[in-house]
Design a protein around this motif. Structure first.
Motif, short mmCIF file in Angstrom:
data_model
loop_
_atom_site.label_atom_id
_atom_site.label_comp_id
_atom_site.label_asym_id
_atom_site.label_seq_id
_atom_site.Cartn_x
_atom_site.Cartn_y
_atom_site.Cartn_z
N UNK A 1 141.05 -9.25 -35.99
CA UNK A 1 139.95 -8.81 -36.70
C UNK A 1 138.89 -7.71 -36.11
N UNK A 2 138.35 -7.29 -36.98
CA UNK A 2 137.58 -5.88 -36.36
C UNK A 2 136.03 -6.26 -36.35
N UNK A 3 136.01 -7.93 -36.51
CA UNK A 3 134.50 -8.30 -36.53
C UNK A 3 133.68 -7.91 -35.03
N UNK A 4 132.39 -7.56 -35.35
CA UNK A 4 131.58 -7.43 -33.99
C UNK A 4 130.98 -8.74 -33.53
N UNK A 5 131.60 -9.38 -32.47
CA UNK A 5 130.97 -10.65 -32.11
C UNK A 5 129.62 -10.41 -31.43
N UNK A 6 129.22 -9.23 -31.25
CA UNK A 6 128.02 -9.31 -30.41
C UNK A 6 126.82 -9.52 -31.34
N UNK A 7 126.82 -9.39 -32.45
CA UNK A 7 125.73 -9.76 -33.24
C UNK A 7 126.02 -10.43 -34.78
N UNK A 8 126.75 -11.70 -34.52
CA UNK A 8 126.99 -12.32 -35.51
C UNK A 8 126.10 -13.16 -36.28
N UNK A 9 125.79 -13.19 -37.68
CA UNK A 9 125.05 -14.23 -38.40
C UNK A 9 125.89 -15.13 -38.47
N UNK A 10 125.21 -16.10 -39.26
CA UNK A 10 126.24 -17.49 -39.61
C UNK A 10 127.02 -17.13 -40.66
N UNK A 11 126.49 -16.58 -41.80
CA UNK A 11 127.51 -16.25 -42.96
C UNK A 11 128.72 -14.99 -42.27
N UNK A 12 128.32 -14.45 -41.20
CA UNK A 12 129.38 -13.55 -40.66
C UNK A 12 130.55 -14.35 -40.02
N UNK B 1 122.42 -24.69 -42.90
CA UNK B 1 123.59 -24.93 -41.93
C UNK B 1 124.48 -25.94 -42.15
N UNK B 2 123.91 -27.11 -42.80
CA UNK B 2 124.83 -27.83 -43.53
C UNK B 2 125.89 -27.46 -44.60
N UNK B 3 125.19 -26.68 -45.29
CA UNK B 3 125.93 -26.03 -46.51
C UNK B 3 127.19 -25.23 -45.77
N UNK B 4 127.01 -24.34 -44.65
CA UNK B 4 127.93 -23.83 -44.01
C UNK B 4 129.11 -24.51 -43.44
N UNK B 5 128.74 -25.56 -42.88
CA UNK B 5 129.59 -26.42 -42.14
C UNK B 5 130.51 -27.24 -43.11
N UNK B 6 130.01 -27.67 -43.98
CA UNK B 6 130.51 -28.48 -45.09
C UNK B 6 131.46 -27.42 -45.59
N UNK B 7 131.09 -26.19 -46.12
CA UNK B 7 131.86 -25.23 -46.84
C UNK B 7 133.34 -25.02 -45.95
N UNK B 8 133.24 -24.64 -44.77
CA UNK B 8 134.17 -24.44 -43.66
C UNK B 8 135.21 -25.57 -43.81
#
Length: 424
Positions: free
Chosen positions: A163-174, A226-233
Motif C-alpha cells: 500500500x502507499x499509505x503514510x503510516x506516520x499520520x493515520x487517522x482511525x478512518x485511514x 471507536x466502537x463503530x469502527x471496530x464493529x465495522x471492521x
C-alpha cells in the motif's frame, strides 16, 4: 542465576503457592534462607518464560547481590490478578508483587496489603520516572514502576508495503480503510488487515485518551465512534470476529508472528516478545512500529499506556531484601537491564534510550523511532477505589457489544446505567 532450563527446582508456581494457602502454610515455616545461607526473595510474576524482562531483572540483581536468591512465583498472565488477590487475602508471604496494572495496585494499596515505599520514593529523581505519579495514593507510594508501556501500531513491513499509505499520520478512518485494503485470502489462508485483541482497552482506552473522555465518569458517549469502527471492521472481514478470537483464545503475538495479520495495535511490550522469538529462531517477520492512529489529524500523537511496578507485600518474609530488589529493578541499573531486551523502562535517560534502540533486531527506522516518542501518554485507567468495579462493568458490556449480543447504543447505555447504580 541459572537459565530457565535449570530453574524448575527453584521455581515456585502459583499452584504451589495457592496449595500452601489451602493447608494454612501461606505464612511459611521455613527460615527464608537457602541451604548455603542466601536470603530468599520470592517475586510474583506472570508467564515467566515469555516475559523476558523478569529473567533480565532477576539475573542482573543477583549478579549485584550474590547473597540474595530471587525466586519467581510464576502465574499464568490471564489468572494473575485473581490469584494475587487470593494469595493476599489468605496471608501469603510472597515478598515482592508485580503490579500488573494500577487498578489492582489501587485496590491492594487502599486495603493496606502493601508496605509503604514513600520514604524511598521521596529520595528519587522523580522527573526520570515515567508513570510514577500513577502510584501516588494521597501522598503515599506503595510501589515503584520499572516499566512504562504505551500503545503503538505494529505492522508487517512486507505486507504493508503493498500500500502507499503514510503510516506516520493515520487517522482511525485511514486505518480502517487500510485494514480493508490489506485483507487477502479466505479460510485457512486468510490474512486480516488488522487484529484487535479482545481487551476493552482496544476501544475504550483509545477513545478516552484521544477524546478527553473519563472512564470513571459514567458517561460513555465518547466510545461510540471507536466502537463503530471496530464493529465495522469485523463485519467487513478485515478483522477477526471477536467471538472467534475469544472462544479460540487467539493471541495478538501469534496472529502477528504467523503473518495472519498485517497490523495490530498493541502495547510496546510486544517488541520484546518479537525480539525474543527472533533470537530463538521462532519469528522472522520483518516488522516495524508506527504511531497509534488518531481521532483527528492534529499532527500530535496521543496514546495511552500504563506503568508496571513492583511492590513489597505487607507480610513479606524478607522485607529488607525485597525492598532492595524493588529499588534496584526500578532504578537506572534495572532500566538498563530491561532496555537490553527491548522493554521500555520507567526510568529514562539518554543512556537507556541508546541501549533500547541498540538491541539487535530492534527497528531503528525513522517511523519506529517516531512511534516511540508520542506527544502524550494518557493513563489507561485512572487510579481510584472505584477503578476495579468500573473496569469489571466496562469489560462485561464491551464483550456483549463486540460479540454482537448488544447494539453499540444499548451497550453504552448499559455501561452508563450500571456504573451509576452499582458503583458508589
Amino acid at each position: 542465576m541459572k537459565s530457565l532450563v535449570g530453574r524448575p527446582v527453584r521455581m515456585v508456581t502459583a499452584a504451589v503457592a495457592l496449595s500452601l494457602l489451602a493447608v494454612g502454610c501461606g505464612n511459611g515455616g521455613d527460615s527464608g534462607k537457602t541451604a548455603d545461607g542466601k536470603t530468599i526473595v520470592k517475586v510474583a510474576v506472570w508467564d515467566y518464560a515469555k516475559t523476558p524482562e523478569f529473567k533480565a531483572l532477576i539475573e542482573g540483581f543477583e549478579a549485584k547481590n550474590p547473597d540474595i536468591d530471587v525466586q519467581p512465583v510464576d502465574i499464568l498472565a490471564a489468572d494473575y490478578s485473581k490469584k494475587v488477590t487470593t494469595m493476599l487475602a489468605g496471608g501469603d508471604n510472597t515478598d515482592v508483587l508485580t503490579m500488573k496494572n494500577v487498578t489492582d495496585y489501587a485496590r491492594y494499596g487502599t486495603r493496606g496489603q502493601l508496605q509503604s515505599l514513600t520514604a524511598d520514593v521521596d529520595k528519587l529523581d522523580k522527573a526520570k520516572y515515567s508513570g510514577l505519579d500513577s502510584f501516588d495514593l494521597k501522598g503515599d507510594y506503595y510501589a515503584v514502576p520499572y516499566r512504562q508501556d504505551f500503545w503503538v501500531l505494529f505492522y508487517n513491513k512486507d505486507l504493508v508495503k503493498k500500500s502507499d499509505a503514510d503510516l506516520s499520520k493515520l487517522t482511525w478512518p485511514d486505518y480502517a480503510s487500510l485494514a480493508k485494503e490489506l485483507t487477502t485470502g479466505s479460510g485457512s489462508s486468510k490474512v486480516y488487515g488488522t487484529y484487535h485483541q479482545t481487551w476493552r482497552s482496544v476501544v475504550q482506552a483509545i477513545a478516552a485518551a484521544q477524546t478527553g473522555g473519563d472512564l470513571l465518569s459514567g458517561d460513555y458517549g465518547f466510545f461510540k465512534k471507536q466502537y463503530e469502527m471496530a464493529v465495522d471492521l469485523q463485519k467487513a472481514g478485515a478483522a477477526m470476529p471477536f467471538s472467534t478470537a475469544k472462544s479460540q483464545q487467539v493471541t495478538y503475538d501469534a496472529m502477528f508472528t504467523t503473518r495472519k495479520t498485517a497490523m495490530v495495535p498493541m502495547g510496546t511490550w510486544l517488541a520484546a516478545r518479537l525480539l525474543q522469538a527472533k533470537a530463538e529462531g521462532k519469528n522472522d517477520v520483518n516488522w516495524g512500529m508506527a504511531p497509534l492512529p488518531q481521532t483527528t489529524a492534529s499532527g500530535k500523537t496521543v496514546t495511552f499506556g500504563s506503568p508496571t511496578a513492583f511492590a513489597v507485600n505487607k507480610k513479606a518474609r524478607n522485607s529488607a531484601a525485597a525492598k532492595k530488589f524493588v529499588l534496584w529493578a526500578s532504578g537506572p541499573e534495572g532500566a538498563a537491564a530491561i532496555a537490553k531486551v527491548g522493554v521500555v523502562p520507567s526510568y529514562t535517560d539518554d543512556a537507556v534510550l541508546k541501549t533500547f534502540f541498540g538491541v539487535k533486531g530492534m527497528p531503528t527506522d525513522a517511523l519506529s523511532k517516531k512511534a516511540m516518542t508520542p506527544d502524550t501518554v494518557k493513563l489507561e485507567m485512572p487510579v481510584s477505589p472505584k477503578s476495579s468495579d468500573i473496569d469489571q462493568i466496562l469489560t462485561e458490556e464491551h464483550e456483549l457489544v463486540m460479540s454482537g449480543e448488544k447494539s453499540i447504543d444499548k451497550g453504552i447505555s448499559e455501561m452508563e446505567s450500571r456504573v451509576k447504580s452499582e458503583v458508589e
